[in-house]
Design a protein around this motif. Structure first.
Motif, PDB file in Angstrom:
ATOM      1  N   GLU A  98      21.258  30.082  35.697  1.00 26.18           N
ATOM      2  CA  GLU A  98      21.520  29.850  36.944  1.00 26.18           C
ATOM      3  C   GLU A  98      20.891  30.074  37.468  1.00 26.18           C
ATOM      4  OE1 GLU A  98      24.794  28.744  36.712  1.00 26.18           O
ATOM      5  OE2 GLU A  98      24.768  29.618  34.961  1.00 26.18           O
ATOM      6  N   THR A  99      19.460  30.377  37.967  1.00 27.57           N
ATOM      7  CA  THR A  99      18.649  30.133  38.098  1.00 27.57           C
ATOM      8  C   THR A  99      17.279  29.457  38.242  1.00 27.57           C
ATOM      9  OG1 THR A  99      18.766  32.342  38.885  1.00 27.57           O
ATOM     10  CG2 THR A  99      16.872  31.783  39.436  1.00 27.57           C
ATOM     11  N   VAL A 100      17.094  28.736  39.221  1.00 27.18           N
ATOM     12  CA  VAL A 100      15.563  27.679  38.839  1.00 27.18           C
ATOM     13  C   VAL A 100      14.239  28.385  38.444  1.00 27.18           C
ATOM     14  CG1 VAL A 100      14.737  25.897  39.103  1.00 27.18           C
ATOM     15  CG2 VAL A 100      16.742  25.633  38.582  1.00 27.18           C
ATOM     16  N   PHE A 101      13.640  28.317  37.877  1.00 26.52           N
ATOM     17  CA  PHE A 101      11.827  28.761  38.488  1.00 26.52           C
ATOM     18  C   PHE A 101      11.109  28.075  38.642  1.00 26.52           C
ATOM     19  CE2 PHE A 101      14.698  31.686  36.042  1.00 26.52           C
ATOM     20  CZ  PHE A 101      14.574  33.032  36.405  1.00 26.52           C
ATOM     21  N   VAL A 102      10.372  27.940  39.605  1.00 28.74           N
ATOM     22  CA  VAL A 102       8.941  26.572  40.197  1.00 28.74           C
ATOM     23  C   VAL A 102       7.508  27.486  40.724  1.00 28.74           C
ATOM     24  CG1 VAL A 102       8.867  24.890  41.615  1.00 28.74           C
ATOM     25  CG2 VAL A 102      10.772  25.837  41.094  1.00 28.74           C
ATOM     26  N   THR A 103       6.665  26.967  39.176  1.00 27.20           N
ATOM     27  CA  THR A 103       5.249  27.523  40.033  1.00 27.20           C
ATOM     28  C   THR A 103       4.625  26.724  40.925  1.00 27.20           C
ATOM     29  OG1 THR A 103       5.220  26.970  37.718  1.00 27.20           O
ATOM     30  CG2 THR A 103       5.776  29.191  38.012  1.00 27.20           C
ATOM     31  N   THR A 104       3.826  26.847  41.468  1.00 29.86           N
ATOM     32  CA  THR A 104       3.058  25.901  42.246  1.00 29.86           C
ATOM     33  C   THR A 104       1.826  25.919  40.986  1.00 29.86           C
ATOM     34  OG1 THR A 104       3.651  27.460  43.971  1.00 29.86           O
ATOM     35  CG2 THR A 104       1.794  25.119  44.343  1.00 29.86           C
TER      36      THR A 104
END
Lengths: 333, 482, 346
Positions: free
Chosen positions: A112-118
């Protein structure tokens, strides 16, 4: 006596807190919730501060509830991702490539959670890196430099020899080649990002070799590059430099012709907007001139000296890049 | 105590002298009772080192508390409440000279304290106390580190102070000194005042009885039993070693000690005794010469010397290998911690065995308090020395190197150590007794050599004390290198 | 027994009292203290997940705390647990990513941990050698070697040990078999660190070597006269301490991150000194001490997460708690000393 009193007070604090110790809580709320992990202090005036500015704008512009944690070591990444995911956050940013490993371990358990890395290159159904296309702007720098150069020699000064840095030079070179086949681009790496004197020396050496346009990727040590160019210009040479990452045109208004600008806070807003609207896809999120994250900013004080046809051609090129018609070459990483 | 009195404080180790002193100078607050200085009751009341100094009580410590790198005038100004903001060398020097002259305390005013002799430092220390307005001076064993000559020079100075109305509290273990200088003596025993008596009208035996609670029988010694014809139990062959100072360099020491004899080495501190001790303890590497035990060469080093049967007792705890912070049981075991003995079988420290071992030693040597787990740092000097002696004798050593073995010990403990040394000799052991106490050397040794500037000189049996003193001072080259 | 309780009570009292003071600090910084502290406590141990985080953070602190306690007990002022941790992590990374087969089974864990311990031990022994042979103060050398280790790691992950794609300054991931087996994210390093505490306690109190190390620690000169070599034993102490810290590095690597990064240990090496001091250098007491510091670090993260206290404020709170508890513990130490009769009761 005092000790005993203090002990009682402190014990009281503990006991008071105890009833709050429930099991794992999974909160479902209506509000969009966004969290940010930074590897350093958000008052560093640079990398981490830009991310936090982005988070604040997400809060302001999207009305999201936000939270931030400064992680002290890579060993803490996973647990912090997990904590936010468990608390039901919709989007968690990990501000750096080093977060992708931990995010990849956590993401499958919390779909359910979106993870975004820079930056980064790890992609899962709910994990993607955001990739800044600064290359689009450095391509334009290279193109303009080659157009205006009298010697046909250009220089590029990098800090640490990282793929991301090298990539911007790849684009710079490609832009130059496009404008003037056979142009020469010399690259120099200093090994660090904060060494002003070294940057200055490297710039002087490149100028000595005949280069008349210099680009740099040494963050604020770019000051050294500008100083060297200013000194040379004071002797009557027609030499210029480009700024990168932020608008550095005012750092040396007499020699900085243009800057390749990256708007990190806007990138966070853009990504958050996509996730909120459900348009997130499991692929690297490329953010460049088309998204308004990267821009090429001419120094208004100097652009007057550029012939109109060149400026028109430049504008046309920028429009092609924005529309996606022109794919700027970049380093493979 | 009256102004203008020299009052001696006498008591065994652990009798409470230190505690009383600490109360006087404000380090310890008494639980009950009162303390009056110059008629004003200061305790009960706020009592601290600062308050003590304000009321005119100052202490002259056994070890110098002056800054070594500063001159005497600088030291006097350093930390003084009345010190001027600007230090004017000439003015201060003159002031110190005047002060020194008025009390007859001769002190060089230009030299740095580190270059002064022990006696000079002590005078400087007294001067500092007086400079700060002391009317009550506490002198903690002022003669312990002095030579006989320096002691003789100190006493008139103390007498002059007394005549100027300063009250002096004189702490010493030496009965004859007390009888010479003090007006009255207070004897402490187990934290109580045993008696306050006139110093001159009370015999040494009486003082000893008051202090110990029983009379001291004279030291019994058997006739010499040295067995010759066998190789010497300990021999030094042209031993040379660098010194921490030039005077202490060992210059070709030659000596043979046979089983059943005590050889005394007399000398003034700083003539190589420390270096000799270190070489024989194994921590200082000789550059030339050899050490032989029972005719066999022994490699220098603590472990090899110990393995060869050489034991070592020192007047300084650390040099004697007593480890503060470790218990009695552990200290008794420390020297066998590397040879895998009974207490350290299979690389483990056998605590129960070590405790049993300690309980046995405590019983045999009367170590008090009889607690094997007690930190040796908290034992009185005499009891700590008993631990050291117990450990060294338990090793079954046939050779004992004893260096100032009774320094700082009270009469009873010193006597115990002497008896142990004599017992070892009578049992056929060989003892090298190095001591700056001439009386101790003369009382115990079968044979005496003098140590002067890193060399041994034979001393004839009938040499009188005065002549021996002259030899030690290096004034005459009586006798040749031994 | 009562004395024992008092000794135990003082660090606990210190810890609790300092938390009380933290309330004031939070107020002064303009944050609601109760909510923040509630987040702190709940984040530190209010749920199974919080406990997991606390234990994870305590583990390297326990190992490095033991390293410091061990060396301090031996009279060696080892400020280099940080560098030794990095050296261990570096050695472990090298062995895991360059020597071991990528498809090896769970046995790979053993060589990785051994490499970490040996790497740290070698690094510690280096300071020991400088001290023994050249008389370089270990305080100076271990501090400087910290920087050497940090820069070595930075070099390695941008150079010889960089990941194969050469995209980022990080090492290749450890082979799967080299990762510490974990039970609900509590990896093998947690029990391992507890065992290490028992081993160190046994070593110091019950073995001949530990006995000698203690003797040197109390009084090097006395120990020398008793036939022990302060130089050799000091080097041994530094090597053993380095081994523990290096193991901490390997455990962080193989238990948590899976790759070598810069900033793998942002201070456990230094925090370790506080951990050891709070435990008054007693190996078994390092366990609760490390747990306390781990809980504090974990709770501080929760304060940021849940109570929106900025990290700088949580660091101030953390710093004050550490300072007070250590200061308190040491203060008690000196009080305890004053009660016994002073030396040479003449």
């Amino acid at each position: 006596m005092l000790v005993r009193a203090a002990l009682l007070v402190a014990l009281g604090c503990f006991v008071a807190a105890l009833p709050g110790c429930g099991g794992e809580t999974t909160q479902q709320t209506e509000t969009f919730r966004v969290a940010l992990l930074t590897p350093g202090s958000i008052s560093d005036g640079g990398w981490n501060q830009a991310a936090y500015d982005g988070l604040e704008r997400v809060e302001r512009e999207l009305g999201a509830r936000v939270s931030h944690v400064e992680t002290k070591s890579p060993a803490q990444f996973e647990e912090e991702f997990r904590s936010y995911a468990r608390d039901g956050f919709d989007l968690v940013f990990g501000h750096g490539f080093e977060y992708q490993e931990a995010a990849a371990r956590v993401a499958p358990s919390y779909p359910e959670t979106v993870f975004v890395t820079t930056s980064g290159n790890t992609v899962l159904p709910n994990l993607a890196p955001m990739v800044f296309e600064l290359e689009q702007a450095t391509y334009l720098c290279g193109w303009l430099a080659a157009k205006l150069s009298s010697s046909g020699r250009l220089g590029a000064i990098g800090g640490v020899d990282l793929p991301s840095i090298r990539s911007t030079f790849v684009a710079f070179r490609a832009g130059a080649e496009a404008a003037r086949p056979g142009v020469s681009v010399r690259e120099v790496f200093l090994g660090r990002f904060d060494d002003v004197p070294a940057a200055r020396e490297a710039a002087t050496a490149l100028l000595d070799e005949g280069a008349d346009f210099l680009i740099h990727q040494v963050n604020d040590a770019g000051r050294g590059v500008f100083q060297a160019v200013q000194e040379r210009a004071a002797k009557g040479s027609r030499v210029y430099a480009f700024g990168t990452n932020r608008n550095q045109n005012d750092m040396a208004p007499d020699v900085v012709l243009a800057s390749a600008v990256l708007d990190v806070p806007s990138a966070f807003v853009e990504v958050a907007r996509r996730v909120e609207s459900g348009s997130f896809r499991a692929e690297p999120i490329r953010l460049g001139m088309g998204e308004g994250i990267v821009s090429f900013v001419l120094n208004a004080g100097l652009s007057g000296g550029i012939e109109a046809p060149v400026l028109q051609e430049l504008a046309a090129l920028a429009a092609k890049i924005r529309s996606g018609e022109l794919q700027v070459p970049r380093g493979n990483f | 105590m009256a102004p203008g009195e020299i009052h001696a404080l006498l008591g065994e180790n652990g009798a409470g002298k230190s505690t009383l002193m600490n109360v006087l100078i404000g380090l310890v607050r008494p639980d009950t009772g009162s303390l009056c200085v110059a008629g004003a009751e200061v305790v009960p009341g706020p009592w601290s080192p600062r308050a003590a100094l304000r009321s005119g009580v100052a202490m002259v410590h056994q070890h110098s508390t002056l800054v070594p790198a500063m001159s005497v005038p600088e030291n006097l100004c350093f930390g003084a409440a009345t010190a001027p903001v600007w230090f004017r060398p000439a003015r201060e020097r003159e002031r110190v000279e005047r002060l020194a002259g008025s009390f007859g305390l001769d002190v060089p005013v230009d030299a740095r304290v580190e270059d002064l002799s022990v006696g000079q430092r002590q005078r400087a220390e007294i001067l500092r106390a007086l400079d700060r307005g002391a009317r009550v001076l506490v002198l903690d064993e002022p003669t312990a580190a002095l030579t006989a000559a320096e002691t003789r020079a100190l006493f008139p100075a103390l007498a002059r102070l007394r005549d100027r109305g300063v009250a002096l509290l004189f702490i010493s273990h030496k009965l004859d000194e007390i009888r010479e200088i003090a007006d009255r003596v207070t004897v402490l025993r187990r934290g109580r005042v045993e008696a306050t008596v006139s110093a001159r009208e009370t015999s040494a035996t009486e003082l000893g009885r008051l202090m110990l609670g029983h009379e001291i029988p004279p030291l019994a010694r058997a006739a010499r039993v040295a067995i010759e014809g066998r190789p010497p139990a300990l021999a030094l062959r042209d031993l040379e070693a660098p010194g921490s100072r030039e005077a202490g360099r060992l210059r070709g020491l030659r000596l043979e000690i046979f089983a059943g004899e005590i050889v005394g080495v007399a000398g003034i501190d700083g003539n190589g005794q420390r270096e000799l001790e270190e070489v024989l303890a194994g921590v200082r590497e000789p550059v030339a010469g050899e050490i032989e035990v029972d005719g066999r060469r022994v490699r220098p080093g603590v472990r090899s010397l110990r393995a060869a049967g050489v034991a070592h007792v020192s007047g300084e705890r650390e040099r004697g290998g007593l480890v503060p912070g470790m218990s009695v049981a552990e200290n008794l075991a420390v020297k066998s911690s590397y040879d895998g003995g009974r207490l350290f079988a299979r690389g483990l420290y056998r605590r129960p065995a070590a405790r049993e071992n300690a309980i046995e030693a405590i019983r045999r040597f009367g170590i008090d308090p009889p607690d094997p787990d007690r930190d040796v740092a908290t034992l009185s000097g005499g009891n700590a020395q008993k631990v050291a002696v117990a450990r060294e004798l338990a090793s079954g050593a046939r050779v004992l190197v004893a260096v100032n073995p009774t320094r700082g010990l009270d009469v009873g403990s010193a006597r115990f150590v002497h008896e142990q040394i004599l017992a070892l000799r009578d049992a056929g052991g060989a003892v090298l007794l190095v001591s700056t106490e001439l009386d101790e050397v003369l009382a115990l040794a079968d044979r005496v050599v003098a140590m002067v500037r890193g060399r041994f000189f034979d001393v004839a049996r009938d040499t009188d004390t005065a002549r021996l003193g002259a030899i030690l001072l290096g004034e005459t080259s009586v006798g040749d290198a031994a | 027994m009562k004395e024992r309780l008092r000794v135990l009570a003082s660090p606990i009292a210190a810890a609790l009292a300092s938390i009380g003071i933290a309330v004031g600090v939070l107020l002064a910084l303009g944050h609601a203290p109760l909510g923040a502290l509630e987040a702190l406590v709940r984040g530190a141990g209010g749920s199974p997940a919080a406990w997991t985080g606390t234990l994870q953070k305590s583990t390297p602190l326990l190992l490095t705390g033991l390293a410091v306690a061990l060396s301090f007990r031996c009279g060696v002022w080892n400020i280099g647990a940080e560098g030794q941790l990095y050296a261990g992590a570096l050695a472990a990374t090298f062995v895991a990513t360059r020597w071991l087969p990528a498809d090896g089974g769970a046995w790979l864990v053993a060589p990785v941990l051994v490499a970490g311990a040996l790497g740290g031990a070698g690094f510690g022994a280096l300071a020991g050698w400088l001290r023994a042979a050249r008389g370089v103060s270990e305080v100076i050398s271990t501090i400087l070697l910290n920087f050497v280790a940090i820069q070595l790691v930075a070099y390695a992950i941008q150079g010889p040990l960089q990941e194969a794609p050469r995209a980022y300054p990080q090492s290749d991931p450890l082979p799967h078999g080299a990762m510490l087996p974990a039970l609900d994210r509590l990896h093998l390093g947690v029990p391992l660190a507890l065992i290490a505490a028992l081993v160190v306690a046994f070593l110091i109190d019950r073995t001949a070597v530990g006995f000698r190390l203690r003797a040197v620690g109390h009084a090097p000169e006395a120990a020398r006269f008793a036939g022990l070599s302060p130089e050799r034993l000091g080097t041994l102490a530094l090597a053993l301490a380095g081994g523990l810290a290096g193991l901490a590095g390997a455990v962080e690597l193989a238990g948590m991150t899976g790759r070598l990064y810069e900033g793998l240990s942002p201070g456990p090496g230094y925090t370790a000194i506080a951990v050891a001091l709070l435990a008054r250098l007693a190996p078994l007491a390092v366990i609760p001490s490390a747990l306390f510091f781990g809980a504090l670090a974990n709770g501080a993260l929760a304060m940021q997460r849940e109570a929106a206290i900025p990290s700088v404020a949580t660091q101030v709170v953390q710093g004050i708690v550490i300072l007070l508890s250590v200061g308190f513990a040491l203060g008690r130490l000196s009080l305890a000393r004053e009660r016994v009769p002073s030396e040479g009761e003449a």
